[in-house]
Design a protein around this motif. Structure first.
Motif, PDB file in Angstrom:
ATOM      1  N   ASP A  88       0.829  -1.210   0.000  1.00  0.00           N
ATOM      2  CA  ASP A  88       0.000   0.000   0.000  1.00  0.00           C
ATOM      3  C   ASP A  88       0.862   1.258   0.000  1.00  0.00           C
ATOM      4  O   ASP A  88       0.568   2.232  -0.704  1.00  0.00           O
ATOM      5  N   GLU A  89       1.921   1.235   0.801  1.00  0.00           N
ATOM      6  CA  GLU A  89       2.843   2.383   0.815  1.00  0.00           C
ATOM      7  C   GLU A  89       3.481   2.592  -0.551  1.00  0.00           C
ATOM      8  O   GLU A  89       3.592   3.720  -1.038  1.00  0.00           O
ATOM      9  N   LEU A  90       3.918   1.502  -1.157  1.00  0.00           N
ATOM     10  CA  LEU A  90       4.544   1.594  -2.479  1.00  0.00           C
ATOM     11  C   LEU A  90       3.558   2.122  -3.519  1.00  0.00           C
ATOM     12  O   LEU A  90       3.936   2.903  -4.399  1.00  0.00           O
ATOM     13  N   ARG A  91       2.311   1.717  -3.427  1.00  0.00           N
ATOM     14  CA  ARG A  91       1.301   2.192  -4.384  1.00  0.00           C
ATOM     15  C   ARG A  91       1.103   3.704  -4.300  1.00  0.00           C
ATOM     16  O   ARG A  91       0.730   4.339  -5.276  1.00  0.00           O
ATOM     17  N   ARG A  92       1.346   4.279  -3.138  1.00  0.00           N
ATOM     18  CA  ARG A  92       1.176   5.728  -2.976  1.00  0.00           C
ATOM     19  C   ARG A  92       2.360   6.535  -3.518  1.00  0.00           C
ATOM     20  O   ARG A  92       2.236   7.721  -3.779  1.00  0.00           O
ATOM     21  N   LEU A  93       3.506   5.909  -3.691  1.00  0.00           N
ATOM     22  CA  LEU A  93       4.685   6.638  -4.152  1.00  0.00           C
ATOM     23  C   LEU A  93       4.492   7.343  -5.498  1.00  0.00           C
ATOM     24  O   LEU A  93       4.871   8.518  -5.622  1.00  0.00           O
ATOM     25  N   PRO A  94       3.924   6.698  -6.504  1.00  0.00           N
ATOM     26  CA  PRO A  94       3.736   7.409  -7.772  1.00  0.00           C
ATOM     27  C   PRO A  94       2.849   8.655  -7.635  1.00  0.00           C
ATOM     28  O   PRO A  94       3.019   9.626  -8.368  1.00  0.00           O
ATOM     29  N   GLU A  95       1.927   8.641  -6.671  1.00  0.00           N
ATOM     30  CA  GLU A  95       1.053   9.797  -6.445  1.00  0.00           C
ATOM     31  C   GLU A  95       1.854  11.008  -5.979  1.00  0.00           C
ATOM     32  O   GLU A  95       1.471  12.146  -6.222  1.00  0.00           O
ATOM     33  N   ILE A  96       2.953  10.766  -5.317  1.00  0.00           N
ATOM     34  CA  ILE A  96       3.794  11.847  -4.807  1.00  0.00           C
ATOM     35  C   ILE A  96       4.556  12.518  -5.942  1.00  0.00           C
ATOM     36  O   ILE A  96       4.948  13.673  -5.853  1.00  0.00           O
ATOM     37  N   GLY A  97       4.752  11.791  -7.030  1.00  0.00           N
ATOM     38  CA  GLY A  97       5.421  12.365  -8.190  1.00  0.00           C
ATOM     39  C   GLY A  97       6.932  12.256  -8.150  1.00  0.00           C
ATOM     40  O   GLY A  97       7.631  13.055  -8.773  1.00  0.00           O
ATOM     41  N   LEU A  98       7.449  11.287  -7.433  1.00  0.00           N
ATOM     42  CA  LEU A  98       8.897  11.125  -7.330  1.00  0.00           C
ATOM     43  C   LEU A  98       9.488  10.416  -8.548  1.00  0.00           C
ATOM     44  O   LEU A  98      10.687  10.496  -8.787  1.00  0.00           O
ATOM     45  N   LEU A  99       8.659   9.705  -9.304  1.00  0.00           N
ATOM     46  CA  LEU A  99       9.153   8.909 -10.417  1.00  0.00           C
ATOM     47  C   LEU A  99       8.612   9.443 -11.743  1.00  0.00           C
ATOM     48  O   LEU A  99       7.518   9.993 -11.804  1.00  0.00           O
ATOM     49  N   SER A 100       9.373   9.223 -12.799  1.00  0.00           N
ATOM     50  CA  SER A 100       8.889   9.609 -14.128  1.00  0.00           C
ATOM     51  C   SER A 100       7.735   8.688 -14.519  1.00  0.00           C
ATOM     52  O   SER A 100       7.546   7.622 -13.928  1.00  0.00           O
ATOM     53  N   GLU A 101       6.991   9.090 -15.539  1.00  0.00           N
ATOM     54  CA  GLU A 101       5.851   8.288 -15.990  1.00  0.00           C
ATOM     55  C   GLU A 101       6.282   6.885 -16.394  1.00  0.00           C
ATOM     56  O   GLU A 101       5.621   5.896 -16.074  1.00  0.00           O
ATOM     57  N   GLU A 102       7.405   6.774 -17.076  1.00  0.00           N
ATOM     58  CA  GLU A 102       7.927   5.475 -17.512  1.00  0.00           C
ATOM     59  C   GLU A 102       8.197   4.567 -16.307  1.00  0.00           C
ATOM     60  O   GLU A 102       7.841   3.401 -16.292  1.00  0.00           O
ATOM     61  N   TYR A 103       8.819   5.136 -15.282  1.00  0.00           N
ATOM     62  CA  TYR A 103       9.104   4.359 -14.077  1.00  0.00           C
ATOM     63  C   TYR A 103       7.825   4.046 -13.302  1.00  0.00           C
ATOM     64  O   TYR A 103       7.706   2.978 -12.699  1.00  0.00           O
ATOM     65  N   ASN A 104       6.877   4.975 -13.313  1.00  0.00           N
ATOM     66  CA  ASN A 104       5.597   4.728 -12.630  1.00  0.00           C
ATOM     67  C   ASN A 104       4.903   3.496 -13.179  1.00  0.00           C
ATOM     68  O   ASN A 104       4.387   2.671 -12.425  1.00  0.00           O
ATOM     69  N   ILE A 105       4.895   3.355 -14.497  1.00  0.00           N
ATOM     70  CA  ILE A 105       4.242   2.208 -15.127  1.00  0.00           C
ATOM     71  C   ILE A 105       4.925   0.916 -14.711  1.00  0.00           C
ATOM     72  O   ILE A 105       4.286  -0.040 -14.282  1.00  0.00           O
TER      73      ILE A 105
END
Length: 118
Positions: A88-105
């Protein structure tokens, strides 16, 4: 026992049962299913098996103890809950915007695979 505590206990027993069901005797499995899954009363179970309510109560209590003992030794539920929390914590990380779109996917794909391991 308050209604919330009873619900918490029922949920815990059902989760433990999901992990350790196969390690219980057939009778323990049956009584726990009737009582916790199907919401039968002690009296209904006693009538079904032609034994006393006290005997049903003792079988259920013993089965609960067996489940807790397996959890104490193996910790499968605890590990599952910890893993779910971290996912659950990991799922929230992309919402924070720390990763590029490519890495988010790719990140989301890996999280989905981790979750499917359960």
């Amino acid at each position: 026992m308050s209604q919330d505590n009873k619900l918490d206990k029922t949920n815990r027993i059902n989760l433990l049962f999901a992990f350790y069901e196969r390690l219980l005797t057939d009778k323990q499995q049956t009584f726990l299913k009737y009582y916790f899954h199907d919401d039968f009363s002690l009296g209904e179970i006693a009538a079904e098996f032609e034994i006393s309510r006290q005997a049903v109560y003792e079988h259920i209590k013993r089965a609960e103890q067996v489940l807790e003992n397996y959890e104490d030794k193996l910790g499968l539920l605890s590990k599952h809950e910890s893993r779910s929390h971290y996912i659950d914590e990991l799922r929230r990380l992309p919402e924070i915007g720390l990763l590029s779109e490519e890495y988010n996917i790719r990140f989301t794909e890996i999280i989905d695979r981790l979750q499917s391991l359960d």
